[in-house]
Design an enzyme around this catalytic site. Structure first.
Site, PDB file in Angstrom:
ATOM      1  N   ARG A  18     -56.718  46.159 -31.791  1.00  0.00           N
ATOM      2  CA  ARG A  18     -57.441  45.685 -30.600  1.00  0.00           C
ATOM      3  C   ARG A  18     -57.342  46.717 -29.469  1.00  0.00           C
ATOM      4  NH1 ARG A  18     -58.780  42.634 -34.123  1.00  0.00           N
ATOM      5  NH2 ARG A  18     -57.995  40.521 -34.453  1.00  0.00           N
TER       6      ARG A  18
ATOM      7  N   GLU B  54     -52.272  26.246 -40.635  1.00  0.00           N
ATOM      8  CA  GLU B  54     -53.526  27.033 -40.560  1.00  0.00           C
ATOM      9  C   GLU B  54     -53.965  27.531 -41.928  1.00  0.00           C
ATOM     10  OE1 GLU B  54     -53.476  30.512 -38.000  1.00  0.00           O
ATOM     11  OE2 GLU B  54     -55.622  30.811 -38.245  1.00  0.00           O
TER      12      GLU B  54
ATOM     13  N   LYS C 114     -55.173  23.734 -37.997  1.00  0.00           N
ATOM     14  CA  LYS C 114     -55.987  24.843 -37.462  1.00  0.00           C
ATOM     15  C   LYS C 114     -56.856  25.398 -38.575  1.00  0.00           C
ATOM     16  CE  LYS C 114     -55.630  29.326 -35.177  1.00  0.00           C
ATOM     17  NZ  LYS C 114     -54.966  30.058 -34.081  1.00  0.00           N
TER      18      LYS C 114
ATOM     19  N   SER D 266     -61.177  31.151 -34.390  1.00  0.00           N
ATOM     20  CA  SER D 266     -62.530  31.685 -34.194  1.00  0.00           C
ATOM     21  C   SER D 266     -62.941  32.609 -35.334  1.00  0.00           C
ATOM     22  CB  SER D 266     -62.673  32.369 -32.835  1.00  0.00           C
ATOM     23  OG  SER D 266     -61.800  33.465 -32.680  1.00  0.00           O
ATOM     24  N   GLY D 267     -62.003  33.264 -35.971  1.00  0.00           N
ATOM     25  CA  GLY D 267     -62.244  33.938 -37.251  1.00  0.00           C
ATOM     26  C   GLY D 267     -63.249  35.075 -37.273  1.00  0.00           C
ATOM     27  N   GLY D 268     -63.604  35.636 -36.110  1.00  0.00           N
ATOM     28  CA  GLY D 268     -64.575  36.722 -36.100  1.00  0.00           C
ATOM     29  C   GLY D 268     -65.951  36.290 -35.614  1.00  0.00           C
TER      30      GLY D 268
ATOM     31  N   SER E 234     -58.189  26.999 -30.851  1.00  0.00           N
ATOM     32  CA  SER E 234     -56.957  27.803 -30.867  1.00  0.00           C
ATOM     33  C   SER E 234     -57.416  29.219 -31.156  1.00  0.00           C
ATOM     34  CB  SER E 234     -55.999  27.285 -31.946  1.00  0.00           C
ATOM     35  OG  SER E 234     -54.871  28.135 -32.030  1.00  0.00           O
TER      36      SER E 234
ATOM     37  N   ARG F 126     -59.438  36.027 -30.915  1.00  0.00           N
ATOM     38  CA  ARG F 126     -60.483  36.968 -30.512  1.00  0.00           C
ATOM     39  C   ARG F 126     -61.498  36.344 -29.550  1.00  0.00           C
ATOM     40  NH1 ARG F 126     -61.368  38.640 -36.631  1.00  0.00           N
ATOM     41  NH2 ARG F 126     -60.208  36.686 -36.815  1.00  0.00           N
TER      42      ARG F 126
HETATM   43  P1  13P Z   1     -58.952  34.171 -34.231  1.00  0.00           P
HETATM   44  O1  13P Z   1     -59.452  33.081 -33.308  1.00  0.00           O
HETATM   45  O2  13P Z   1     -59.193  35.567 -33.697  1.00  0.00           O
HETATM   46  O3  13P Z   1     -59.417  33.977 -35.640  1.00  0.00           O
HETATM   47  O4  13P Z   1     -57.368  34.083 -34.252  1.00  0.00           O
HETATM   48  C1  13P Z   1     -56.795  32.853 -34.372  1.00  0.00           C
HETATM   49  C2  13P Z   1     -55.529  32.965 -35.100  1.00  0.00           C
HETATM   50  O5  13P Z   1     -54.489  32.556 -34.619  1.00  0.00           O
HETATM   51  C3  13P Z   1     -55.543  33.561 -36.435  1.00  0.00           C
HETATM   52  O6  13P Z   1     -54.348  33.261 -37.075  1.00  0.00           O
END
Ligand code: 13P
Length: 341
Positions: free
Chosen positions: A33, A178, A220, A262-264, A290, A293
């Protein structure tokens, strides 16, 4: 285990209008990042950046319920010597900690991985609790490809998630469970639905066998979404409808809340999807964010490592936190994004 206390913390993590800031990037991920904004990844720069987020008082006191930290950060002090954990607590948010140690290849399962970190976890959790963590996070990743996921990857990852969650609850720490289906491939949203359903069903089966109290955890998950390289993107309404449908089919009502990763997804996509799901409504759990990015891309760019940009970065973070807070209440509108720009 004090289930009443675990439930109270879990409820606070998904309180109305609030969501979680995932600031638990490992040293490798935060370097990526920082590379993107031309900042050297040193302990002081990481501290300065995260401190600016945690000192965004409007965002932290109104929109953020908790912060997921990395091992380095939970031990770090702010520039003035205050522990960063205290800065978070003083803002009204709850400190949490990432405890998986990243993934390693799963033997005989090409392209698939399993997190490390179960050995010694009971002792690590006790130490993190002394350092102020009230919740933890363990991320399992499942990739979609022509021949994956395998049953072995689904089953071993679900089993490890439940082993982690049980150890957390034994030590009076709320587990964020998660299980993430990645959006890296070219698959459509329907395939993501099928894999997400398989994974969630297996995770809740393992949680049951390992006696995890659903009232004392937060889920999550990924949203049901087409892969980044897919020819056809699913619409916002389709993502929302499919995600709510798969969660209703798999997640017991005893779970207090679901906080999406958010996963990208782009910042605005992640907000629009959360808003659309809350507009559907009629679900037994709170639906919130949660995000890593999708909350941090804007402030990282605004900051770019310069102290004179701290206020602008805090404004960018506060804006995203507010937009996502509105989405948890089904009150977000795209105009609000344009007005801010
Ligand atoms: P993102 O929202 O960037 O996917 O990150 C969340 C997270 O905690 C991934 O483990």
């Amino acid at each position: 285990m004090n289930l009443a206390e675990l439930n109270k913390v879990a409820q606070a993590m998904v309180a109305p209008g609030r969501g979680i800031l995932a600031a638990d990037e490992s040293s490798g991920t935060i370097k990526k990042r920082f590379d993107a904004i031309g900042v050297e990844s040193t302990p002081d720069n990481r501290r300065d950046y995260r401190e600016l987020l945690f000192r965004s008082s409007e965002a932290m006191s109104k929109y953020i319920s908790g912060v997921i930290l990395y091992d380095e950060t939970i031990r770090q002090n702010a520039k003035d010597g205050t522990p960063l954990v205290k800065v978070i607590e003083n803002s009204g948010a709850i400190p949490g900690i990432k405890v998986d140690k990243g993934t390693k290849p799963l033997p005989f399962c090409p392209g698939e991985v399993i997190p490390e970190g179960l050995d010694g976890l009971r002792e690590r959790l006790a130490e993190y609790r002394r350092l102020g963590a009230k919740f933890a996070k363990w991320r399992a990743v499942i990739d979609i490809g022509p021949d994956i996921p395998s049953y072995a990857a689904i089953m071993t990852n679900a089993n490890a998630l439940a082993r982690y969650a049980a150890l957390c609850q034994e030590g009076d720490i709320v587990p964020i469970v998660e299980p993430e289906v990645l959006m890296d491939g070219d698959h459509d949203a329907e395939r993501c639905y099928v894999i997400t359903e398989w994974l969630l069903k297996t995770v809740f089966e393992q949680l049951y066998y390992q006696k995890v109290a659903l009232e004392g955890m937060v889920l999550k998950p990924n949203m049901v979404i087409a892969g980044k390289k897919a020819k056809n993107r699913a619409s916002v309404e389709e993502v929302a409808e499919k995600t709510v449908r798969v969660l209703k089919a798999c997640v017991p009502a005893a779970v207090p809340g679901i906080a999406f990763l958010s996963g990208g997804q782009s910042d605005e996509e992640a907000t629009a999807h959360l808003d659309a799901m809350n507009r559907i409504g009629g679900v037994p759990w709170r639906l919130t964010f949660s995000y890593g990015r999708a909350l941090q891309a804007a402030p990282q760019k605004a900051w770019s490592g310069r102290s004179e940009n701290v206020a602008a970065a805090q404004r960018a973070f506060t804006h995203r936190a507010m937009m996502n807070s509105l989405a948890t209440r089904a009150q977000w509108k795209q105009d609000l994004e344009r007005k801010a720009a």
